[in-house]
Design an enzyme around this catalytic site. Structure first.
Site, PDB file in Angstrom:
ATOM      1  N   GLY A 287      31.694  43.353  35.213  1.00  0.00           N
ATOM      2  CA  GLY A 287      30.494  42.856  34.296  1.00  0.00           C
ATOM      3  C   GLY A 287      30.149  44.048  33.328  1.00  0.00           C
ATOM      4  O   GLY A 287      31.100  44.954  33.428  1.00  0.00           O
TER       5      GLY A 287
ATOM      6  N   ASN B 171      41.276  46.361  36.422  1.00  0.00           N
ATOM      7  CA  ASN B 171      40.608  45.601  37.482  1.00  0.00           C
ATOM      8  C   ASN B 171      39.199  46.260  37.854  1.00  0.00           C
ATOM      9  O   ASN B 171      38.882  46.934  37.119  1.00  0.00           O
ATOM     10  CB  ASN B 171      41.612  45.547  38.735  1.00  0.00           C
ATOM     11  CG  ASN B 171      41.457  44.517  39.461  1.00  0.00           C
ATOM     12  OD1 ASN B 171      40.229  43.883  39.804  1.00  0.00           O
ATOM     13  ND2 ASN B 171      42.608  43.693  39.947  1.00  0.00           N
TER      14      ASN B 171
ATOM     15  N   LYS C 182      48.610  45.332  35.953  1.00  0.00           N
ATOM     16  CA  LYS C 182      47.329  45.572  36.022  1.00  0.00           C
ATOM     17  C   LYS C 182      46.798  46.662  36.799  1.00  0.00           C
ATOM     18  O   LYS C 182      47.076  46.650  38.002  1.00  0.00           O
ATOM     19  CB  LYS C 182      46.627  44.212  36.548  1.00  0.00           C
ATOM     20  CG  LYS C 182      45.068  44.234  36.504  1.00  0.00           C
ATOM     21  CD  LYS C 182      44.638  42.760  36.432  1.00  0.00           C
ATOM     22  CE  LYS C 182      43.200  42.621  36.449  1.00  0.00           C
ATOM     23  NZ  LYS C 182      42.260  41.362  36.611  1.00  0.00           N
TER      24      LYS C 182
ATOM     25  N   ASN D  33      32.289  41.924  43.796  1.00  0.00           N
ATOM     26  CA  ASN D  33      32.893  40.751  44.622  1.00  0.00           C
ATOM     27  C   ASN D  33      33.952  41.395  45.486  1.00  0.00           C
ATOM     28  O   ASN D  33      34.451  42.389  45.353  1.00  0.00           O
ATOM     29  CB  ASN D  33      33.717  39.680  43.634  1.00  0.00           C
ATOM     30  CG  ASN D  33      35.054  40.219  43.462  1.00  0.00           C
ATOM     31  OD1 ASN D  33      36.178  39.848  44.156  1.00  0.00           O
ATOM     32  ND2 ASN D  33      35.283  40.804  42.210  1.00  0.00           N
TER      33      ASN D  33
ATOM     34  N   GLY E 280      37.181  44.066  31.034  1.00  0.00           N
ATOM     35  CA  GLY E 280      36.134  44.716  32.041  1.00  0.00           C
ATOM     36  C   GLY E 280      34.887  44.558  30.915  1.00  0.00           C
ATOM     37  O   GLY E 280      34.538  45.277  30.042  1.00  0.00           O
TER      38      GLY E 280
ATOM     39  N   CYS F  48      44.054  45.255  43.284  1.00  0.00           N
ATOM     40  CA  CYS F  48      42.881  44.447  43.836  1.00  0.00           C
ATOM     41  C   CYS F  48      41.911  45.519  44.951  1.00  0.00           C
ATOM     42  O   CYS F  48      42.661  45.620  45.703  1.00  0.00           O
ATOM     43  CB  CYS F  48      43.120  43.234  44.592  1.00  0.00           C
ATOM     44  SG  CYS F  48      41.640  42.549  45.274  1.00  0.00           S
TER      45      CYS F  48
ATOM     46  N   GLY G 125      36.132  37.778  32.288  1.00  0.00           N
ATOM     47  CA  GLY G 125      35.919  37.360  33.866  1.00  0.00           C
ATOM     48  C   GLY G 125      34.272  36.927  34.002  1.00  0.00           C
ATOM     49  O   GLY G 125      33.889  35.916  33.676  1.00  0.00           O
ATOM     50  N   THR G 126      33.698  37.912  34.364  1.00  0.00           N
ATOM     51  CA  THR G 126      32.278  37.625  34.808  1.00  0.00           C
ATOM     52  C   THR G 126      31.266  37.092  33.717  1.00  0.00           C
ATOM     53  O   THR G 126      30.763  36.118  34.324  1.00  0.00           O
ATOM     54  CB  THR G 126      31.645  38.989  35.234  1.00  0.00           C
ATOM     55  OG1 THR G 126      32.560  39.650  36.190  1.00  0.00           O
ATOM     56  CG2 THR G 126      30.224  38.995  35.828  1.00  0.00           C
TER      57      THR G 126
HETATM   58  C1  LIG Z   1      35.168  36.783  41.591  1.00  0.00           C
HETATM   59  C2  LIG Z   1      36.432  37.424  40.848  1.00  0.00           C
HETATM   60  C3  LIG Z   1      37.592  37.428  41.252  1.00  0.00           C
HETATM   61  C4  LIG Z   1      38.688  37.898  41.009  1.00  0.00           C
HETATM   62  N1  LIG Z   1      39.870  37.771  41.428  1.00  0.00           N
HETATM   63  C5  LIG Z   1      41.022  38.307  40.661  1.00  0.00           C
HETATM   64  C6  LIG Z   1      42.449  38.235  41.169  1.00  0.00           C
HETATM   65  O1  LIG Z   1      42.434  37.090  41.771  1.00  0.00           O
HETATM   66  N2  LIG Z   1      43.383  38.825  40.540  1.00  0.00           N
HETATM   67  C7  LIG Z   1      42.934  40.085  39.752  1.00  0.00           C
HETATM   68  O2  LIG Z   1      44.088  40.672  39.213  1.00  0.00           O
HETATM   69  N3  LIG Z   1      41.893  40.307  39.489  1.00  0.00           N
HETATM   70  C8  LIG Z   1      40.764  39.315  39.852  1.00  0.00           C
HETATM   71  N4  LIG Z   1      39.520  39.660  39.442  1.00  0.00           N
HETATM   72  C9  LIG Z   1      39.265  40.811  38.509  1.00  0.00           C
HETATM   73  C10 LIG Z   1      39.173  40.212  37.037  1.00  0.00           C
HETATM   74  O3  LIG Z   1      40.309  39.757  36.670  1.00  0.00           O
HETATM   75  C11 LIG Z   1      38.767  41.564  35.882  1.00  0.00           C
HETATM   76  O4  LIG Z   1      39.869  42.273  35.958  1.00  0.00           O
HETATM   77  C12 LIG Z   1      37.542  42.158  36.478  1.00  0.00           C
HETATM   78  O5  LIG Z   1      36.697  41.035  36.871  1.00  0.00           O
HETATM   79  C13 LIG Z   1      36.673  42.942  35.283  1.00  0.00           C
HETATM   80  O6  LIG Z   1      36.640  41.958  34.203  1.00  0.00           O
HETATM   81  P1  LIG Z   1      35.143  41.262  33.959  1.00  0.00           P
HETATM   82  O7  LIG Z   1      34.010  42.407  33.805  1.00  0.00           O
HETATM   83  O8  LIG Z   1      35.187  40.580  32.636  1.00  0.00           O
HETATM   84  O9  LIG Z   1      34.663  40.406  35.055  1.00  0.00           O
HETATM   85  C14 LIG Z   1      38.342  39.153  39.898  1.00  0.00           C
HETATM   86  C15 LIG Z   1      37.100  39.377  39.620  1.00  0.00           C
HETATM   87  C16 LIG Z   1      36.018  38.575  39.978  1.00  0.00           C
HETATM   88  C17 LIG Z   1      34.735  38.744  39.618  1.00  0.00           C
END
Ligand SMILES: Cc1cc2nc3c(=O)[nH]c(=O)nc-3n(C[C@H](O)[C@H](O)[C@H](O)COP(=O)(O)O)c2cc1C
Length: 312
Positions: free
Chosen positions: A219, A194, A167, A72, A245, A133, A267-268
């Site tokens: 993911g 992140n 973070k 993303n 993660g 980020c 998240g994902t």
């Molecule tokens: C569409 C999307 C938007 C995200 N927006 C933010 C955000 O605004 N702030 C933040 O700290 N992390 C953001 N993240 C990161 C997630 O919080 C997380 O750290 C990352 O996706 C890993 O976790 P996951 O594999 O379970 O998705 C975003 C991730 C995705 C996929």
């Protein structure tokens, strides 16, 4: 009679009914007509990162699927602090569940200003500093620059008495060393990790699949990287870790807890199955019963052996 199972956990001074929270930016309740499941059952809600000034985010396309994860480049579209406080936050404060506000900034002063505004809001339980980020145009990403990271954490610390979670990014030589810098500057916990910087090429068009070029990978591909990062942070600091993660199942959550995380964020996986977090809560109970565990304290840090459990 068998003793009851508790999923309660502590992130420093923050008490959570269970360790499951949505990851920032991946759970948007206020613009949905109604939540897809009973969100009161989650340990806490982590909100989308906010910036001081309104901003639109990055050009489309903002998402690209890969075989084992999602890229993303949303770029933190934000209503800005004033509209966040007036129009977004009220949707969450009525929910009676711990709220974690996520703060993004371009300078230490921006982190400080947002932290100061949030400090007086009783419904905000903790403040997560998004220092990592990969999709916004920092001069330097704070999570990749120890001096800047320290300035950002210290600036926010000076303006709030709320628990501060830093973070971090996986895109550094040692996440543990960055966590130690955050701890030294007043962070109460680290959220690890992140997304990891990533890109994809569309071979039919010969163009990059993300409008801004690079994005962040989330993911399943991220899970072993995040686990290693959690481990590294537990070895470098004495503050609690929130693991994030690639989590898709209760088994994944347990791996993070055993590596030393006190709680997790998801998240994902919610994009593929909106009720995954509730399913995970049920499956966590089943695992605890099968293994005759009664409390998460029996699991947290287990993979480290006895000595690390004593310091947490
Ligand atoms: C569409 C999307 C938007 C995200 N927006 C933010 C955000 O605004 N702030 C933040 O700290 N992390 C953001 N993240 C990161 C997630 O919080 C997380 O750290 C990352 O996706 C890993 O976790 P996951 O594999 O379970 O998705 C975003 C991730 C995705 C996929």
């Amino acid at each position: 009679m068998t003793a009851a199972i508790s999923l309660a956990t502590q992130v420093g001074t923050v008490s959570l009914a269970n360790p499951i929270m949505p990851a920032s930016g991946t759970f948007d309740y206020h613009s949905s007509p109604r939540p897809p499941f009973d969100i009161h059952r989650l340990g806490a809600l982590v909100l989308k990162s906010i910036t001081w000034n309104p901003q639109k985010g990055n050009p489309p396309p903002r998402l690209a699927e890969t075989p084992s994860g999602l890229i993303n480049s949303i770029g933190i579209p934000s209503p800005g602090m004033e509209r966040f406080l007036g129009e977004v936050l009220p949707h969450y404060t009525v929910l009676n569940i711990p709220l974690v506000a996520s703060v993004a900034g371009y300078t230490p002063d921006e982190y400080a200003r947002i932290a100061a505004e949030l400090n007086s809001i009783a419904a905000v339980t903790a403040v997560e500093l998004n220092l990592s980020c990969p999709n916004i145009a920092y001069h330097h990403m704070p999570a990749q620059d120890p001096a800047l990271l320290k300035e950002c954490v210290a600036a926010a610390r000076s303006e709030t008495t709320k628990p501060l979670w830093a973070k971090l990014s996986p895109d550094v030589p040692s996440v543990g060393a960055m966590a130690a810098a955050a701890e030294a500057s007043g962070a109460d916990a680290c959220t690890v990790i992140n997304t990891a910087q990533a890109m994809m090429v569309n071979i039919e068009t010969g163009r990059l699949m993300i409008g801004a070029g690079m994005g962040g990978l989330s993911g399943p591909a991220l899970l072993p990287i995040a686990l290693a990062a959690v481990w590294d942070v537990t070895l470098h600091t004495r503050i609690p870790v929130i693991g994030v993660g690639g989590i898709r199942s209760a088994d994944d959550v347990i791996a993070f807890l055993m590596a030393g995380a006190s709680a997790v964020q998801i998240g994902t996986a919610s994009f593929y199955n909106p009720s995954v977090m509730v399913q995970i809560l049920q499956d966590l109970n089943t695992f605890m019963a099968r293994k005759h565990f009664h409390s998460l304290t029996e699991i947290i840090g287990m993979a480290h052996g006895a000595e690390i459990q004593e310091v947490r």
